[in-house]
Design a protein around this motif. Structure first.
Motif: not given
Length: 229
Positions: A1-11, A114-116
C-alpha cells in the motif's frame, strides 16, 4: 500500500488532471471560441455580420445601418461548410481536441491508480502520468494553433458568412475583425493543469529519491569492520 504522503500527492495530481478533462469538455461544448465581425456593403444594404461560434455550433446576426436584416441564425459549423480544405482542417481540429480529451482522461486514471497502488517499475507508474499529461497538453496546443490558422489564413469566418448569407458574396465584404472568446483561452488553462499534474509528480519523485539517498549514507559512512561484524 502507498504511504499517506504518496496518496495525497497523487490525489492532488488526480484533481488537476481531472480538471483539465472537465475544462476540455466545456471548451468543446461552448460556442465562444471566436467572435468575427465582417463589414458588408452593397447597393442595398450597409452594416456588418457578426458570427460567434465554437468547434461544433455557432450563431450569426446582422447589424445593418440600412437595408433589411435577416433573422438571427443558429448553425452547425461542419454542416455549413462545403467539402473543402476549411472543413477538412476544422475536422482535424476536432480530432486533436478529442485526442486531448482522451489523454486527459487517461492521465486522471493513472494518477488515481498511483494514489492507491505502487506501480513504480511499469508504464502505469509516474512515467505513464508524464506521458498522458504531456500528450494532452500537446494535443490541446495543436488544436489552438490549427484553429487560429484556419481562421486567420483560410478565412473560416468569411466562408461561414458567405454560406449563411448567399446574398453577400466575398466582393461585398469590406474587412473582418476577430476577437477570441473565453472558450479559446480556456485551452491555455488545460495546458497549465496538465503541466501542474506532471510537476507535482516530479517533485514527489525527487523527494522520494532524496530520502533513498539519505538512508544509504549511514551504511556508506559506517566503518568496514563494523559492517563485517
Amino acid at each position: 500500500m502507498p504511504t499517506a504522503k504518496k496518496t495525497l500527492t497523487f490525489l492532488f495530481s488526480f484533481v488537476t488532471s481531472l480538471g483539465a478533462f472537465i475544462v476540455l469538455c466545456s471548451v468543446l461544448a461552448t460556442q465562444q471560441w471566436i467572435r468575427s465581425t465582417i463589414a458588408i456593403s452593397d447597393s442595398s444594404s450597409n452594416g456588418s455580420v457578426i458570427i460567434t461560434y465554437g468547434l461544433l455550433r455557432g450563431k450569426s446576426i446582422q447589424e445593418l445601418s440600412h437595408g433589411l436584416a435577416e433573422s438571427d441564425k443558429n448553425f452547425e459549423v461542419l454542416g455549413t461548410l462545403n467539402n473543402s480544405s476549411l472543413k477538412t482542417l476544422h475536422s482535424v481540429v476536432l480530432v486533436f481536441l478529442a485526442l486531448g480529451l482522451f489523454s486527459s482522461l487517461l492521465s486522471a486514471g493513472f494518477t488515481f491508480y498511483n494514489s492507491v497502488s505502487n506501480p513504480y517499475q511499469t508504464f502505469l507508474g509516474p512515467m505513464g502520468v508524464y506521458t498522458w499529461s504531456g500528450l494532452s497538453a500537446s494535443f490541446t496546443f495543436i488544436t489552438m494553433v490549427l484553429f487560429v490558422g484556419n481562421t486567420q489564413s483560410n478565412h473560416l469566418s468569411e466562408e461561414l458568412a458567405q454560406r449563411l448569407y448567399p446574398l453577400y458574396p466575398a466582393s461585398t465584404q469590406q474587412g473582418t475583425s476577430h476577437a477570441y472568446g473565453y472558450s479559446f483561452w480556456l485551452t491555455l488553462l488545460v495546458i497549465l493543469l496538465n503541466a501542474v499534474t506532471a510537476v507535482i509528480v516530479i517533485f514527489y519523485q525527487k523527494a522520494r529519491y532524496r530520502r533513498k539517498q539519505e538512508r544509504r549514507k549511514p551504511m556508506e559512512s559506517a566503518p568496514r569492520d563494523g559492517i563485517l561484524f
